[in-house]
Write an enzyme that holds these catalytic residues in place. Structure first.
Site, short mmCIF file in Angstrom:
data_model
loop_
_atom_site.label_atom_id
_atom_site.label_comp_id
_atom_site.label_asym_id
_atom_site.label_seq_id
_atom_site.Cartn_x
_atom_site.Cartn_y
_atom_site.Cartn_z
N LYS A 273 0.85 -1.20 0.00
CA LYS A 273 0.00 0.00 0.00
C LYS A 273 0.89 1.25 0.00
CE LYS A 273 -3.91 -1.74 2.73
NZ LYS A 273 -4.97 -1.61 1.73
N ARG A 347 -10.19 -11.63 2.12
CA ARG A 347 -11.02 -12.69 1.56
C ARG A 347 -10.33 -14.06 1.63
NH1 ARG A 347 -11.45 -9.38 -3.96
NH2 ARG A 347 -11.17 -7.71 -2.46
#
Ligand code: BES
Ligand code: ZN
Ligand code: ZN
Length: 491
Positions: A273, A347
């Site tokens: 990020k 996920r």
């Protein structure tokens, strides 16, 4: 904060809280009986300053010498027909913050004698107490100098014996729920260095009244929980899966599984990020924090349903053993997954935990996760997204959320978007196209729940508040704990 209900309180608190409804001062019974002069004085003062009691307006009176209260806070609550539980929570929240700024220690509230069209005394007590306790929250563990501004004593005046009992129950419930919200907020506010996955597991093990099992890395390898392992392999901190079980004494009306995303820090992994986006990523375990906190509350509220809490916890770091974009792993349920973006890691850990929890055939399974930035784009930071395979479960959760004022907004899980998860090398890939990111994340999770009735709640927005709200201070919010407690106790 000690909280109690009293029938004829002594008029000797430092701060008295009163309400103006329909432009009239609402006078609690004990004041009417004991201090008619004070009531008259306040009424004529409010008349003089033309205070109409519009919602959210307030007036502070400092009544030196006139009575035994140092301060009287008059809250405008608008029209009686518009009064609801959320207004009560907010008014008590604002009152407590006011009391703290006045540095008073003892507060008496006359709001306990208000009545509502659609709520009983216990519900009123619960809302008022929740508002007070949740507003009082401060995260000071890392402050070397912190002054103690906490309120010691809050009492509510009530009219009679039967209200006293109902009020007491409401206070008790609210204290359990607020304690749980505090736990969730504390966990999410704690710096990542101090809450690696194994430490989160220890928090779970300390909750009494639950049957708790921790799956450490060796066990995760044996069980082939490769999604959880893949995310954690770039970190020096080992991953865990925790199972916490609450069973009611009587036969359970339903078995409900809760699953939380517990990424203790999300650097993005090798799909790193940018610095700004990483700043808030210590709270990427808010879903897990909610599950841990709800399990704590449930062990005390003792509903008639069996609740199974799962947290899937790992640290997403770009170490030399980290998974690479393009790597493929086989998930716990046998699905092969091509990981194109290591920042779509939530996920992966949830997939394994959902599949594991579904093996035991719960009636419902609900997961909570700070899953997608796209959710913030779609709904902002005050609404969570809800998706699911069972309209009845989704509706029940939205209703529970509305009751406690935690707003859930449904997004679809359209078959047509499934295309986006097709991988040229594996069964599925972990990212979809550039649009509808919250939905493709939801569709990814759907691969792991089989036929179990399932709802997925993306709390990326409301798990954190950038603003100080009436009873939600800046920082981690514990969003979903109150909804889950209300939902689980409604069977
Ligand atoms: N933890 C983030 C989601 C997030 C972002 C939560 C901002 C709260 C605030 C999640 O793991 C993530 O990074 N998701 C990616 C998915 C993308 C790579 C498909 C995202 O949203 O950018
Ligand atoms: Zn991520
Ligand atoms: Zn994440």
């Amino acid at each position: 904060m000690r909280i109690s209900a009293v029938i004829s309180p002594k008029t000797s608190s430092e701060l008295l809280i009163l309400a103006v409804l329909d432009e009239k001062l609402h006078i609690p019974d004990f004041l009417k009986k004991n201090d008619a002069d004070l009531v008259k004085n306040i009424q004529s003062f409010l008349k003089k300053i033309k205070f109409k009691g519009e919602n959210k307006k307030s007036h502070l009176l400092s009544y030196e010498g006139l009575s035994s209260f140092s301060h009287i806070l008059i809250l405008g609550l608008g029209k009686k027909t518009d009064l609801d539980l959320e207004k009560l929570r907010q008014s008590m929240g604002e009152s407590i913050k006011r009391a703290k700024s006045l540095e008073v220690k003892k507060v008496l509230s006359g709001l306990g004698e208000l009545s509502l069209k659609n709520a009983n005394t216990e519900e009123i007590a619960l809302a008022l107490t929740e508002g007070a306790l949740l507003a009082d929250y401060e995260f000071v563990s890392y402050k070397s100098k912190s002054k103690d501004s906490s309120i010691q004593d809050l009492s509510f005046s009530v009219k009679d014996k039967s209200s006293l009992n109902a009020f007491g129950h409401g206070i008790e419930k609210a204290s359990v729920i607020a304690d749980a919200v505090y736990l969730s907020r504390n966990l999410a506010n704690t710096p990542s260095a101090d809450k690696p996955p194994v430490k989160l597991a220890q928090v779970c093990q300390k909750i009494p009244g639950l049957k708790t099992k921790v799956f450490h890395e060796a066990e995760l390898k044996r069980l082939k929980m490769n999604g959880i392992l893949a995310v954690g392999q770039g970190s020096d901190h080992p991953s865990v899966l925790v199972e916490m079980i609450y069973k009611p004494k009587k036969k359970a009306k339903k078995v409900i599984a809760l699953v939380g995303k517990g990424i203790t820090f999300d650097s993005g992994g090798l799909s790193l990020k940018p610095a700004k986006s990483m700043e808030g990523m210590k709270d990427d375990m808010s879903g897990a924090g909610d599950v841990i906190a709800t399990m704590q509350a449930i062990s005390l509220l003792k509903p008639d349903v069996e609740v199974r809490g799962y947290i899937a916890s790992a640290e997403n770091m770009p170490g030399s053993k980290a998974q690479r974009p393009g790597d493929v792993y086989k998930a716990y349920n046998g699905t092969t997954v091509e990981v194109l973006n290591t920042d779509a890691e939530g996920r992966l850990v949830l997939g394994d935990a959902l599949a594991y929890a579904c093996e035991k055939n719960p009636d419902y399974i609900i997961d909570m996760a700070t899953l997608t930035g796209a959710c913030l784009v779609a709904l902002g930071d005050r609404y969570a997204a809800i998706m699911g395979t069972d309209p009845d479960l989704v509706k029940k959760l939205i209703d529970a959320g509305n009751y406690v004022n935690e707003k859930l907004w449904e997004l679809p899980l359209p078959e047509e978007y499934e295309e986006q998860l097709k991988s040229p090398v594996a069964d599925i890939q972990n990212i979809g196209g550039p649009y509808g990111g919250s939905i493709t994340a939801g569709l990814f999770l759907k691969h792991f729940v089989g036929k179990t009735k399932w709802a997925h709640i993306d709390i990326a927005g409301p798990s954190h508040s950038a603003a100080d709200l009436p009873y939600i201070p800046k920082g981690a919010t514990g969003f979903m704990v109150r909804t889950l407690c209300h939902f689980l106790t409604s069977f």
